[in-house]
Design a protein around this motif. Sequence first.
Motif, PDB file in Angstrom:
ATOM      1  N   ALA A  22       0.851  -1.196   0.000  1.00 16.35           N
ATOM      2  CA  ALA A  22       0.000   0.000   0.000  1.00 16.35           C
ATOM      3  C   ALA A  22       0.884   1.244   0.000  1.00 16.35           C
ATOM      4  O   ALA A  22       1.826   1.350   0.788  1.00 16.35           O
ATOM      5  N   GLU A  24       0.988   5.688  -0.291  1.00 18.31           N
ATOM      6  CA  GLU A  24       0.191   6.899  -0.102  1.00 18.31           C
ATOM      7  C   GLU A  24       1.102   8.124  -0.152  1.00 18.31           C
ATOM      8  O   GLU A  24       2.166   8.132   0.470  1.00 18.31           O
ATOM      9  N   THR A 123      -4.177  13.983  -1.783  1.00 19.04           N
ATOM     10  CA  THR A 123      -3.842  12.656  -1.261  1.00 19.04           C
ATOM     11  C   THR A 123      -3.944  11.663  -2.406  1.00 19.04           C
ATOM     12  O   THR A 123      -4.941  11.660  -3.154  1.00 19.04           O
ATOM     13  N   ARG A 125      -3.497   7.524  -3.168  1.00 21.56           N
ATOM     14  CA  ARG A 125      -3.345   6.190  -2.583  1.00 21.56           C
ATOM     15  C   ARG A 125      -3.388   5.137  -3.674  1.00 21.56           C
ATOM     16  O   ARG A 125      -4.083   5.295  -4.683  1.00 21.56           O
TER      17      ARG A 125
END
Length: 761
Positions: A22, A24, A123, A125
Amino acid sequence: MVFLVLATASWLIAGSLDLKTAIEVVAWNGRIEWTVGTTTLSVRTEIADVKTISLSAQAGMQPTGGSVLEGATPDGPVGRWRLPPSFSFPRGPHPPVGDWWADEMAPTATVFSVSADLGSEFTLRGVITGRHHQHLILNLGGAPGFACAFRRGLLNNDLLILDDQGTVLASGSLDPQPLDRLGATTATVLRAVSGGSLLLALWLIIVGRTRTSHRFSSRDRKDGTQRGYLSDEATSRTRQYFAGDELRKGPRGVPYLRSQQITGEKRGFRDPMVHNVPRLSPRALAIVLALLCLSGVGLAVWTAIDIFENLPHLPDEVVYQLQGRWLLSGHLTGAEPPCSEYFPVPLTYVRNGRWIGHYPPAWPLLLAPGIAAGAPWLAPALLRIPHILLIALLGLRLGGRWTALAAAAAALVSPLALLLFGSRMPHAGSATLLLTAVLLCLPKTRPTSRWRWVGAGVAFGLAFGMRPLTAVAVALPVGLFLLGETLAGRQRWRDGLWLILAGLTASLPTLMANDAVTNSPWTFPYALAEGSMYSIEHAAFGIRNLDTLLSSLGPLVHGWGWPWLSGPVSLALPFAFIAVLFLSRRSTREDRLLAAVAAAVILAHLGTRATGLHGFGPRYLFVPCGIAWVLTARGAAVLAARERRSHPVAAVLLALLILSAGVAIPHRLSLYRGYNDVTPDMGRAASTLPQCSLVLFPEDNWRGWAEASPWLGREDDHTAPLFAADLGETLGLEWCYPDRRIYRWADDKMVPAFDPADMIP
């Protein structure tokens, strides 16, 4: 049908467990926060209007891809983009091989690009799948833009933030994340299970279960034998085909074969299979094995001289060669050289006036004769003969002559074996000794001489002096197995005592050397390094290493299909035949012992942070490689023995895979020339200098010691050049070595440190 379902289920579960990362990026108030997994970097920098998003990556043996990428600003979502599940790269002249250095030549590409109005506060992600050894770069285009990068899965695990000029603004190391890594390790195993299940399903289709079941009905045969049992004529004939197998008596007193080709009243792959296997005579096997051994030595010498240019390419090799030269002079260590600060050879330490190497002395002692002859590669190259023979003997012991031949052929063309036997690394020696010990400890059906157990103990003890952790890891399952045999009444206590006594006796020289060097027989020179080499505190890193080593093993243990095969299939195929052996329930206790030994070596490295991948690949797992070749041949034999028309298909499949690796050897090994950027250029230039010369090279370049290795340890020989690190000023060296003329290695040429015209007479 069962195997097809198992293959599909294993593949799908592996995909769900495989490594996912993951990511970000948060940009706000002139600050960038870059998070990869559970690790976050933060830096203040100017952020302008970001308009584009792109991903750049480099091709590798481990497939990489992504799932989704989502962007949002304080005003709401900006977009949701689906990433390619597997990134595509242009076909370059050098396809990746699974080695961190050789794959630097693999092609790079922008694998994803999209326009996105993110502004200066946003942001972003996403999820990236797979493993990659080079930085995967997330480029955020603006005026100015910036980039975030990370590596996860192989040799390095780190993350960076860079400006639009490529300058690193912040860097850090990734947390290990052991749970993710355990899932990824399970995925690697499941892919092998999937490959093995698919092979079994295809073989059942090829041979036709209905036809086989009809051929061997449950009723007694016309010749008076039951299903799975042999007539007297068949008994004598089968003895010729299955050398070393054991014949026992059935319920009617009729002999039957305790073999992997003949079983009891089971169905599927445990159906009885009595057919004429093509005969391989002992003489033919001996001739072919002799040719394989000679080819192995020739390939090792070619690798050492032509590919590695008769130079070490790792700091470890430099130390082994230096220790070997000290042993030739009759000392375990060297005397501290004058001005020792100018001789910071990696993995060496100066203590109390002695120059100490990082490793036990057994392997340097084996290298010493070759060093004296100017051929440090001699011992590893010659060890190719017993190593191939041991693989063949294990195959013969477990499966017969064809199995022995297939295992030896697989060992011959293995890329990892070619590299290690052409280098100065000790894995070749320790693997040879430990496979010897395992072979001697395999259960026998009749009492044996004590010398067999003494030989096994000596092999364990000598291996302990080369690779202590690996030797202990192999000895543990073997010892537990022999204890179980003894408790069951199949083994004598006296045999175990001979084994232990011989092992302890052969370990004494190593313990005495430890005492002489570190003042404790139980403390190895490794302890002189900064930080703990082995600790339970390293378990999280060890689990990460476990995943890394196993996933890296496939491309290098066999090398099948390179450069034509790539992707998940090439990672599942190397261990598919081993899965066949165990999924078909045709494994013996000897097979299971070998599997336990391989597992013990793999798990033993959970306590260390090192992987060894910076040198030729997963070399820590070279003993499991030998076991993999044997069990692979055993799995192929299971397919071949299914029915008369199946063994040509199995033989052709395995032969094609082995030949694919053999044909690719020249191209594949050529990628390792100049490995680690070590070249013979400085040595060639130094050999033309006058006597009593001293060469300085940059202090931060450990490769200089590798290039200078032919002369290291010969400080008293004034005909040989002396090499030292360039610390800037030379006054100390002038006082320590007043009779030597000083040169600097700069811009690939030798330059006198002092212009004779400027010297004061």
